[in-house]
Motif scaffolding. Structure first.
Motif, PDB file in Angstrom:
ATOM      1  N   THR A 128     115.293  45.469  -3.440  1.00 41.04           N
ATOM      2  CA  THR A 128     115.354  46.757  -3.326  1.00 41.04           C
ATOM      3  C   THR A 128     115.254  47.372  -4.703  1.00 41.04           C
ATOM      4  OG1 THR A 128     117.602  46.546  -3.151  1.00 41.04           O
ATOM      5  CG2 THR A 128     116.271  46.914  -1.122  1.00 41.04           C
ATOM      6  N   MET A 129     115.276  46.587  -5.690  1.00 41.20           N
ATOM      7  CA  MET A 129     115.053  47.073  -7.040  1.00 41.20           C
ATOM      8  C   MET A 129     113.457  47.408  -7.353  1.00 41.20           C
ATOM      9  SD  MET A 129     117.132  45.050  -9.780  1.00 41.20           S
ATOM     10  CE  MET A 129     116.357  43.586  -9.568  1.00 41.20           C
ATOM     11  N   PRO A 130     113.248  48.346  -8.190  1.00 41.61           N
ATOM     12  CA  PRO A 130     111.965  48.799  -8.145  1.00 41.61           C
ATOM     13  C   PRO A 130     110.971  47.788  -9.092  1.00 41.61           C
ATOM     14  CG  PRO A 130     113.113  50.353  -9.681  1.00 41.61           C
ATOM     15  CD  PRO A 130     114.067  49.392  -8.951  1.00 41.61           C
ATOM     16  N   LEU A 131     111.192  46.279  -8.799  1.00 42.26           N
ATOM     17  CA  LEU A 131     110.402  45.374  -9.697  1.00 42.26           C
ATOM     18  C   LEU A 131     109.238  45.299  -9.058  1.00 42.26           C
ATOM     19  CD1 LEU A 131     111.607  41.583  -8.722  1.00 42.26           C
ATOM     20  CD2 LEU A 131     111.785  43.513  -7.099  1.00 42.26           C
ATOM     21  N   CYS A 132     108.979  45.479  -7.548  1.00 37.31           N
ATOM     22  CA  CYS A 132     107.688  45.413  -7.123  1.00 37.31           C
ATOM     23  C   CYS A 132     106.795  46.342  -7.551  1.00 37.31           C
ATOM     24  CB  CYS A 132     107.827  45.322  -5.717  1.00 37.31           C
ATOM     25  SG  CYS A 132     108.387  43.811  -4.934  1.00 37.31           S
ATOM     26  N   ARG A 133     105.905  46.412  -8.436  1.00 37.92           N
ATOM     27  CA  ARG A 133     104.965  47.444  -8.955  1.00 37.92           C
ATOM     28  C   ARG A 133     103.695  46.626  -9.377  1.00 37.92           C
ATOM     29  NH1 ARG A 133     108.423  46.199 -13.243  1.00 37.92           N
ATOM     30  NH2 ARG A 133     107.594  45.403 -14.940  1.00 37.92           N
ATOM     31  N   LEU A 134     102.660  47.722  -9.226  1.00 42.05           N
ATOM     32  CA  LEU A 134     101.464  47.340  -9.633  1.00 42.05           C
ATOM     33  C   LEU A 134     101.243  46.882 -11.184  1.00 42.05           C
ATOM     34  CD1 LEU A 134      99.186  49.742  -7.493  1.00 42.05           C
ATOM     35  CD2 LEU A 134      99.482  47.430  -7.209  1.00 42.05           C
ATOM     36  N   PRO A 135     100.750  45.873 -11.565  1.00 44.26           N
ATOM     37  CA  PRO A 135     100.314  45.712 -12.772  1.00 44.26           C
ATOM     38  C   PRO A 135      99.846  46.918 -13.531  1.00 44.26           C
ATOM     39  CG  PRO A 135      99.691  43.607 -11.525  1.00 44.26           C
ATOM     40  CD  PRO A 135      99.925  44.917 -10.703  1.00 44.26           C
ATOM     41  N   GLN A 185      89.218  50.512  -6.000  1.00 44.40           N
ATOM     42  CA  GLN A 185      90.391  51.584  -5.581  1.00 44.40           C
ATOM     43  C   GLN A 185      90.864  51.266  -4.182  1.00 44.40           C
ATOM     44  OE1 GLN A 185      91.370  53.721  -7.545  1.00 44.40           O
ATOM     45  NE2 GLN A 185      90.027  53.328  -9.135  1.00 44.40           N
ATOM     46  N   GLU A 186      90.127  50.802  -3.434  1.00 42.63           N
ATOM     47  CA  GLU A 186      90.615  50.362  -1.908  1.00 42.63           C
ATOM     48  C   GLU A 186      91.860  49.631  -2.031  1.00 42.63           C
ATOM     49  OE1 GLU A 186      87.315  50.340   0.750  1.00 42.63           O
ATOM     50  OE2 GLU A 186      88.605  49.143   1.906  1.00 42.63           O
ATOM     51  N   LEU A 187      91.531  48.179  -2.881  1.00 44.61           N
ATOM     52  CA  LEU A 187      92.678  47.584  -3.034  1.00 44.61           C
ATOM     53  C   LEU A 187      93.909  48.028  -3.743  1.00 44.61           C
ATOM     54  CD1 LEU A 187      91.095  43.997  -4.364  1.00 44.61           C
ATOM     55  CD2 LEU A 187      91.939  44.603  -2.262  1.00 44.61           C
ATOM     56  N   LEU A 188      93.753  49.092  -4.808  1.00 45.95           N
ATOM     57  CA  LEU A 188      94.661  49.512  -5.065  1.00 45.95           C
ATOM     58  C   LEU A 188      95.686  50.527  -4.372  1.00 45.95           C
ATOM     59  CD1 LEU A 188      93.295  50.567  -8.964  1.00 45.95           C
ATOM     60  CD2 LEU A 188      95.234  49.032  -8.452  1.00 45.95           C
ATOM     61  N   ALA A 189      94.944  50.986  -3.475  1.00 44.04           N
ATOM     62  CA  ALA A 189      95.450  52.013  -2.588  1.00 44.04           C
ATOM     63  C   ALA A 189      96.299  51.301  -1.648  1.00 44.04           C
ATOM     64  CB  ALA A 189      94.583  52.641  -1.708  1.00 44.04           C
ATOM     65  N   VAL A 190      95.821  50.131  -1.093  1.00 44.75           N
ATOM     66  CA  VAL A 190      96.375  49.266  -0.045  1.00 44.75           C
ATOM     67  C   VAL A 190      97.645  48.793  -0.660  1.00 44.75           C
ATOM     68  CG1 VAL A 190      96.250  47.156   1.188  1.00 44.75           C
ATOM     69  CG2 VAL A 190      94.342  48.592   1.062  1.00 44.75           C
ATOM     70  N   ALA A 191      97.521  48.308  -2.036  1.00 44.10           N
ATOM     71  CA  ALA A 191      98.729  47.524  -2.615  1.00 44.10           C
ATOM     72  C   ALA A 191      99.892  48.612  -2.795  1.00 44.10           C
ATOM     73  CB  ALA A 191      98.326  46.908  -4.040  1.00 44.10           C
ATOM     74  N   SER A 192      99.419  49.822  -3.356  1.00 39.72           N
ATOM     75  CA  SER A 192     100.649  50.848  -3.459  1.00 39.72           C
ATOM     76  C   SER A 192     101.255  51.060  -2.244  1.00 39.72           C
ATOM     77  CB  SER A 192     100.117  51.843  -4.343  1.00 39.72           C
ATOM     78  OG  SER A 192      99.436  52.793  -3.770  1.00 39.72           O
ATOM     79  N   HIS A 193     100.582  51.377  -1.332  1.00 38.27           N
ATOM     80  CA  HIS A 193     100.899  52.009  -0.049  1.00 38.27           C
ATOM     81  C   HIS A 193     102.165  50.645   0.533  1.00 38.27           C
ATOM     82  CE1 HIS A 193     101.373  53.590   3.795  1.00 38.27           C
ATOM     83  NE2 HIS A 193     101.212  52.493   4.440  1.00 38.27           N
ATOM     84  N   ASP A 237      96.195  41.232 -10.655  1.00 36.88           N
ATOM     85  CA  ASP A 237      96.003  42.375 -11.613  1.00 36.88           C
ATOM     86  C   ASP A 237      94.844  42.891 -11.152  1.00 36.88           C
ATOM     87  OD1 ASP A 237      95.783  44.090 -13.764  1.00 36.88           O
ATOM     88  OD2 ASP A 237      95.953  42.407 -15.385  1.00 36.88           O
ATOM     89  N   ILE A 238      94.819  43.977 -10.055  1.00 35.12           N
ATOM     90  CA  ILE A 238      93.731  44.668  -9.569  1.00 35.12           C
ATOM     91  C   ILE A 238      93.095  45.378 -10.496  1.00 35.12           C
ATOM     92  CG2 ILE A 238      92.859  46.129  -7.597  1.00 35.12           C
ATOM     93  CD1 ILE A 238      95.368  45.066  -6.048  1.00 35.12           C
ATOM     94  N   VAL A 239      94.077  46.232 -11.344  1.00 30.21           N
ATOM     95  CA  VAL A 239      93.748  47.216 -12.274  1.00 30.21           C
ATOM     96  C   VAL A 239      92.686  46.814 -13.251  1.00 30.21           C
ATOM     97  CG1 VAL A 239      94.429  48.852 -14.078  1.00 30.21           C
ATOM     98  CG2 VAL A 239      95.977  48.343 -11.988  1.00 30.21           C
TER      99      VAL A 239
END
Ligand SMILES: Cc1cc2nc3c(=O)[nH]c(=O)nc-3n(C[C@H](O)[C@H](O)[C@H](O)COP(=O)(O)OP(=O)(O)OC[C@H]3O[C@@H](n4cnc5c(N)ncnc54)[C@H](O)[C@@H]3O)c2cc1C
Length: 372
Positions: free
Chosen positions: A363-370, A330-338, A271-273
């Protein structure tokens, strides 16, 4: 109880923890490792992208690495988007082809660097208690040990278990229940094939590549709940299943079945956020922060890169400098979302299997950032 003071305490002496310890040469660093000794057996995870060259150089280890037993990565041949094999080489990749590394030697190199630069390693660390005192320092006490370890910075490098982060109340969410069945097969001396062979099938995906040590890895990634999973853990069964595909059969013709290992191999995200909610001076690196799907071949690169970012944050005083902590996050968040966006595109590739549960789930959008 004796108290030992450190600048940084790192939980986990895998590639990420060792790379960070090696970077913090001028600091007093303690590495705590659950295993009783450095890993001695073979371990899957051998593909290192060429972009890692610059990280190894900044770590002061490029020359030693290039003198090691690692193989230059050959082309890849993939049956992925369609049933026709697609050949890709690295001619146009400015970072170069990358390597098929000798994983044990790679980790030993990092271990030597960490210890030669002054880090202390304690093996056999089982359970622990962690707390943050009024003096803004973290205290870590190991079960069965009468010493309390105190530091302004603690780093979770415990891999996909994210033991420290979870102990501090952060979620580490498994996004995908994929497992990897794999085997290290002895190959005849005549096997000089350097290609990485990738095959998507209805229930998952395969790869095989020759390693530096006279073996070839054969790996099948499928859902943990797949009804055939247990049956496929029989050495002959996995090999025979793989041989149904000519692209794999071609390099598996002369090998004998060997022991099958099974490892969790899906994406998991911290939970990087809410990273800062664990408290000032807490960082997470490597798989403990972002566990990559092996299809990305990014896990080791990320271990080295996030160790470098953590060292930058520590050198900028992240435990009392919110800006340094924020940049790291922020760097971790950018890496995770990319990564998540790219991963979804990869799994959308084999459209012919779009209805099959393995591919539909990924392929469902289940992979999302917390969310915060
Ligand atoms: C099937 C598969 C194939 C892969 N293939 C590739 C590949 O080709 N290329 C690539 O780049 N990556 C690959 N990876 C990923 C790569 O192996 C990981 O990203 C990498 O090992 C992460 O390093 P790490 O140091 O973060 O974690 P780890 O390597 O998991 O190390 C964590 C360390 O922490 C220790 N530890 C755990 N809990 C505790 C605790 N409570 N206390 C103390 N110590 C603890 C563990 O014993 C371990 O030594 C693959 C992964 C899998 C599963």
């Amino acid at each position: 109880m004796e108290t030992c003071c450190w600048d940084v305490i790192i939980l986990g002496a895998g590639p990420a923890g060792l790379a960070l310890a090696a970077r913090l040469a001028s600091r007093k660093v303690l590495l705590l490792e659950r295993q009783w000794a450095p890993a001695a057996g073979m371990r899957i995870g051998e593909s290192l992208p060429g972009a890692a060259r610059v990280l190894l150089q900044r770590l002061g280890l490029l020359e030693e690495f290039l003198g090691g037993d690692h193989l230059e990565r050959g082309a890849s041949i993939a049956i992925w988007d369609s049933n026709a094999p697609v050949w890709r080489d690295s001619l146009r990749d400015p970072s170069g082809p990358g390597w098929v590394i000798d994983r044990r030697q790679f980790e030993q190199m990092l271990l030597n660097a960490a210890t030669q630069r002054g880090a202390q390693i304690q093996y056999g660390c089982r359970d622990f208690q962690v707390s943050r005192g009024a003096d803004d320092r973290w205290t870590l006490a190991l079960d069965g040990d009468s010493t309390r370890h105190v530091a302004p910075v603690i780093v979770d490098a415990s891999g996909r278990s994210a033991s420290l982060a979870r102990r501090l109340g952060l979620n580490h969410i498994r996004q995908d229940a994929q497992v990897c069945l794999h085997s290290f097969l002895m190959v005849p001396a005549s096997d000089e094939d350097t290609t990485t062979r990738l095959v998507a099938d209805e229930d998952g995906w395969w790869y095989s590549v020759r390693l530096a040590n006279g073996r070839r890895v054969l790996a099948y990634h499928l859902d943990a709940k797949h009804p055939e999973r247990i049956a496929l853990q029989q050495p002959e069964a996995l090999l025979n299943w793989a041989r149904r595909y000519p692209l794999l059969a071609d390099v598996l013709a002369q090998v004998q079945p060997a022991e099958i290992h099974c490892r969790p191999a899906g994406t998991a995200l911290l939970d990087i956020v809410n990273l800062d909610k664990a408290g000032p001076g807490f960082l997470a690196i490597g798989d403990a922060a972002i566990t990559f799907d092996p299809i990305s071949s990014q896990g080791l690169f990320h271990s080295l890169a996030s160790a470098e970012s953590a060292a930058t944050a520590i050198n900028a005083g992240c435990w009392h400098n919110p800006h340094a902590a924020q940049s790291f996050k922020q760097e971790l968040l950018a890496v995770a979302s990319h990564y998540l966006a790219k991963l979804r595109l990869t799994y959308q590739g084999p459209e012919r299997f779009a209805e099959a549960p393995f591919w539909a789930d990924r392929t469902m959008p289940l992979c999302r950032l917390p969310e915060a």
